[in-house]
Design an enzyme around this catalytic site. Structure first.
Site, PDB file in Angstrom:
ATOM      1  N   GLY A  49       2.722  10.559  71.907  1.00 41.72           N
ATOM      2  CA  GLY A  49       1.967  11.441  72.785  1.00 41.72           C
ATOM      3  C   GLY A  49       0.602  10.888  73.091  1.00 41.72           C
ATOM      4  N   GLU A  65       3.704   8.692  78.248  1.00 39.59           N
ATOM      5  CA  GLU A  65       3.390   8.442  76.846  1.00 39.59           C
ATOM      6  C   GLU A  65       4.631   8.039  76.055  1.00 39.59           C
ATOM      7  OE1 GLU A  65       0.611   8.087  75.204  1.00 39.59           O
ATOM      8  OE2 GLU A  65      -0.792   8.735  76.749  1.00 39.59           O
ATOM      9  N   GLU A  69       4.814   4.330  74.290  1.00 36.61           N
ATOM     10  CA  GLU A  69       4.803   4.241  72.835  1.00 36.61           C
ATOM     11  C   GLU A  69       6.169   3.952  72.217  1.00 36.61           C
ATOM     12  OE1 GLU A  69       2.690   7.571  71.141  1.00 36.61           O
ATOM     13  OE2 GLU A  69       0.869   7.073  72.259  1.00 36.61           O
ATOM     14  N   PRO A  87      -9.792  23.170  66.346  1.00 40.11           N
ATOM     15  CA  PRO A  87     -10.805  22.163  66.674  1.00 40.11           C
ATOM     16  C   PRO A  87     -10.725  20.897  65.813  1.00 40.11           C
ATOM     17  CG  PRO A  87     -11.793  24.334  66.583  1.00 40.11           C
ATOM     18  CD  PRO A  87     -10.384  24.477  66.083  1.00 40.11           C
ATOM     19  N   ASP A  88     -10.157  21.009  64.618  1.00 37.13           N
ATOM     20  CA  ASP A  88     -10.094  19.843  63.729  1.00 37.13           C
ATOM     21  C   ASP A  88      -8.694  19.231  63.643  1.00 37.13           C
ATOM     22  OD1 ASP A  88      -8.896  21.929  62.412  1.00 37.13           O
ATOM     23  OD2 ASP A  88      -9.872  21.548  60.496  1.00 37.13           O
ATOM     24  N   GLU A 118       4.822   0.351  65.189  1.00 37.69           N
ATOM     25  CA  GLU A 118       6.244   0.450  64.876  1.00 37.69           C
ATOM     26  C   GLU A 118       6.815   1.719  65.503  1.00 37.69           C
ATOM     27  OE1 GLU A 118       8.988   0.446  60.785  1.00 37.69           O
ATOM     28  OE2 GLU A 118       6.807   0.384  60.630  1.00 37.69           O
TER      29      GLU A 118
END
Length: 151
Positions: A49, A65, A69, A87-88, A118
């Protein structure tokens, strides 16, 4: 480099004062395996993502994405797993993440070698749950439990 990034985060936070929107995809191969990527920045497994680019919609971001990836192609979106906004949740910035489960196909091949080291398919009983990057443990567990979360 880390100090410069911290400075940039603070400047962006002051200028914009809005969270950044991102996506994660839970890619499901035809054999039922779930694809994860290993991040270069922290060495942990994660869901593929990233951030929504200016002018992009969510389906385009998910496809881009996933391809960058994993090298895989999104066939169909199965369901919305959740929207995660703590927020964290991302140690780099305040971001809101929309997570979907999707059927995918193709050959696994990393295109974004600067971010990803990987890519691997895991059987559901072999997923490295408890050791994933960001809040991907929660996202994957919500998917496995069949719940849709707004958090």
């Amino acid at each position: 480099m880390r100090r410069l990034w911290h400075f940039a985060q603070n400047v962006l936070g002051i200028l914009f004062r809005h969270p950044i929107l991102g996506v994660s995809v839970i890619p499901i191969l035809p054999d039922g395996q779930i694809v994860l990527v290993r991040r270069r920045d922290n060495g942990k497994w994660a869901l593929p993502g990233g951030m929504v680019d200016w002018g992009e919609d969510l389906p385009t971001t998910l496809r881009r994405e996933l391809a960058e990836e994993t090298g895989l192609e999104l066939v169909t979106t199965q369901r919305l797993v959740g929207i995660y906004s703590a927020p964290d949740r991302d140690p780099r910035i305040h971001s809101i993440c929309v997570v979907v489960a999707a059927e995918v196909r193709g050959t696994m091949q990393i295109e974004d070698t600067l971010e990803i080291s990987e890519v691997k398919g895991f059987d559901r009983d072999a997923l490295p749950v408890g050791h994933l990057s960001h809040d991907h443990d929660r996202q994957l567990q919500d998917f496995l439990n069949g719940v849709t979360t707004v958090a």
